[in-house]
Motif scaffolding. Sequence first.
Motif, PDB file in Angstrom:
ATOM      1  N   LYS A 190       1.150  -1.534   0.014  1.00  0.00           N
ATOM      2  CA  LYS A 190       0.172   0.000  -0.250  1.00  0.00           C
ATOM      3  C   LYS A 190       1.015   1.427   0.215  1.00  0.00           C
ATOM      4  N   GLU A 191       2.131   1.149   0.794  1.00  0.00           N
ATOM      5  CA  GLU A 191       2.653   1.837   0.893  1.00  0.00           C
ATOM      6  C   GLU A 191       3.439   2.689  -0.676  1.00  0.00           C
ATOM      7  N   HIS A 192       3.697   1.515  -1.523  1.00  0.00           N
ATOM      8  CA  HIS A 192       3.960   1.764  -3.107  1.00  0.00           C
ATOM      9  C   HIS A 192       3.219   2.456  -3.925  1.00  0.00           C
ATOM     10  N   LEU A 193       1.971   1.941  -3.419  1.00  0.00           N
ATOM     11  CA  LEU A 193       0.529   2.281  -4.571  1.00  0.00           C
ATOM     12  C   LEU A 193       0.559   3.964  -4.203  1.00  0.00           C
ATOM     13  N   LYS A 194       0.188   4.278  -2.956  1.00  0.00           N
ATOM     14  CA  LYS A 194       0.674   5.649  -2.556  1.00  0.00           C
ATOM     15  C   LYS A 194       1.677   6.496  -2.867  1.00  0.00           C
ATOM     16  N   GLN A 195       2.696   6.062  -2.761  1.00  0.00           N
ATOM     17  CA  GLN A 195       3.414   6.977  -3.723  1.00  0.00           C
ATOM     18  C   GLN A 195       4.142   6.618  -4.597  1.00  0.00           C
ATOM     19  N   LEU A 196       3.374   5.950  -5.412  1.00  0.00           N
ATOM     20  CA  LEU A 196       3.229   5.798  -7.394  1.00  0.00           C
ATOM     21  C   LEU A 196       1.432   6.791  -7.598  1.00  0.00           C
ATOM     22  N   LEU A 197       0.872   7.336  -7.052  1.00  0.00           N
ATOM     23  CA  LEU A 197       0.009   7.802  -6.734  1.00  0.00           C
ATOM     24  C   LEU A 197       0.029   9.374  -6.033  1.00  0.00           C
ATOM     25  N   ASP A 198       0.499   8.930  -4.572  1.00  0.00           N
ATOM     26  CA  ASP A 198       0.988  10.950  -5.062  1.00  0.00           C
ATOM     27  C   ASP A 198       1.877  11.673  -5.733  1.00  0.00           C
ATOM     28  N   GLY A 199       3.031  10.280  -6.558  1.00  0.00           N
ATOM     29  CA  GLY A 199       3.426  11.156  -7.408  1.00  0.00           C
ATOM     30  C   GLY A 199       3.099  11.635  -8.885  1.00  0.00           C
ATOM     31  N   LEU A 200       2.163  10.968  -9.385  1.00  0.00           N
ATOM     32  CA  LEU A 200       1.446  11.193  -9.944  1.00  0.00           C
ATOM     33  C   LEU A 200       0.446  12.428  -9.969  1.00  0.00           C
ATOM     34  N   ASN A 201       0.173  12.110  -8.682  1.00  0.00           N
ATOM     35  CA  ASN A 201      -0.820  13.564  -8.831  1.00  0.00           C
ATOM     36  C   ASN A 201      -0.080  15.646  -8.517  1.00  0.00           C
ATOM     37  N   GLN A 202       1.365  15.118  -8.777  1.00  0.00           N
ATOM     38  CA  GLN A 202       2.142  15.909  -8.902  1.00  0.00           C
ATOM     39  C   GLN A 202       3.056  16.038 -10.514  1.00  0.00           C
ATOM     40  N   LEU A 203       2.678  15.081 -10.935  1.00  0.00           N
ATOM     41  CA  LEU A 203       2.884  14.968 -12.105  1.00  0.00           C
ATOM     42  C   LEU A 203       1.887  15.628 -13.326  1.00  0.00           C
ATOM     43  N   ILE A 204       0.988  15.478 -13.153  1.00  0.00           N
ATOM     44  CA  ILE A 204      -0.034  16.017 -13.611  1.00  0.00           C
ATOM     45  C   ILE A 204      -0.455  17.867 -13.546  1.00  0.00           C
ATOM     46  N   LYS A 205       0.773  18.266 -12.754  1.00  0.00           N
ATOM     47  CA  LYS A 205       0.783  19.921 -12.518  1.00  0.00           C
ATOM     48  C   LYS A 205       1.608  19.983 -13.760  1.00  0.00           C
ATOM     49  N   VAL A 206       2.487  19.046 -14.805  1.00  0.00           N
ATOM     50  CA  VAL A 206       3.062  19.309 -15.863  1.00  0.00           C
ATOM     51  C   VAL A 206       1.661  20.808 -16.843  1.00  0.00           C
ATOM     52  N   GLU A 207       2.219  21.437 -17.164  1.00  0.00           N
ATOM     53  CA  GLU A 207       0.795  22.522 -17.739  1.00  0.00           C
ATOM     54  C   GLU A 207       0.754  22.502 -18.774  1.00  0.00           C
ATOM     55  N   THR A 208       1.302  21.591 -19.578  1.00  0.00           N
ATOM     56  CA  THR A 208       0.476  21.374 -21.097  1.00  0.00           C
ATOM     57  C   THR A 208      -0.652  19.805 -21.245  1.00  0.00           C
ATOM     58  N   ILE A 209      -0.775  19.564 -19.313  1.00  0.00           N
ATOM     59  CA  ILE A 209      -2.082  18.698 -19.618  1.00  0.00           C
ATOM     60  C   ILE A 209      -2.861  19.391 -19.709  1.00  0.00           C
TER      61      ILE A 209
END
Lengths: 121, 121
Positions: free
Chosen positions: B36-55
Amino acid sequence: MAGLIPLSNQVSAGEIKITGALVHHVFFWLNEPENKEHLKQLLDGLNQLIKVETIKMSHIGLPASTEERDVVDHSYSVSYIAFFDSKEDQDIYQTHPIHLKFVEENSNLWNKVVVYDSTDI
Amino acid sequence: MAGLIPLSNQVSAGEIKITGALVHHVFFWLNEPENKEHLKQLLDGLNQLIKVETIKMSHIGLPASTEERDVVDHSYSVSYIAFFDSKEDQDIYQTHPIHLKFVEENSNLWNKVVVYDSTDI
């Protein structure tokens, strides 16, 4: 409201994260990938299919000319995404007459289908 | 504007077909799917990733509990979709510092990634 929504008109800027959705993404591999009539038939069929009323949003696409990388699969013929509000709405779609008609009329065109259903609900 | 858009609020009824988009859909298979920690880390990472302004629009999901059928792949851990206005905007994303940081910090978590890029442009 029915209509085409250009992405750039729909969201003006910045980060829009869709929530409360069940995303149904289907990839089709045509028997005859070079047959333009088969491709047109499948695209026409999908454009009818998205009239199922439980589909809230959809996208129909072809492989993009993005960079060739090992992890990128450009081998499919057509991509089709339908967004539903819930699993229940997707269940209604699966047995909807428009969906059954789509499969009956077009399933001879493809030799492989892969479906990914994902949800944040 | 940044924010969460519940699908049901975004489109009130009927058929909305997204056009003018490059859809970048990524599936991740975690090394330790039950961690679950790995899953949370990946989801947290994706929630940062979607801040790329061209998305322009995004969706982050888990496998849905839809019917088990031969064509449906429920084996992945996380689904991530980013909608861009163009191939050029996706190219900007690929080399964006936020994207490079995401890969650097999280790529140890997964053993398989499959990417599908599709476009109606």
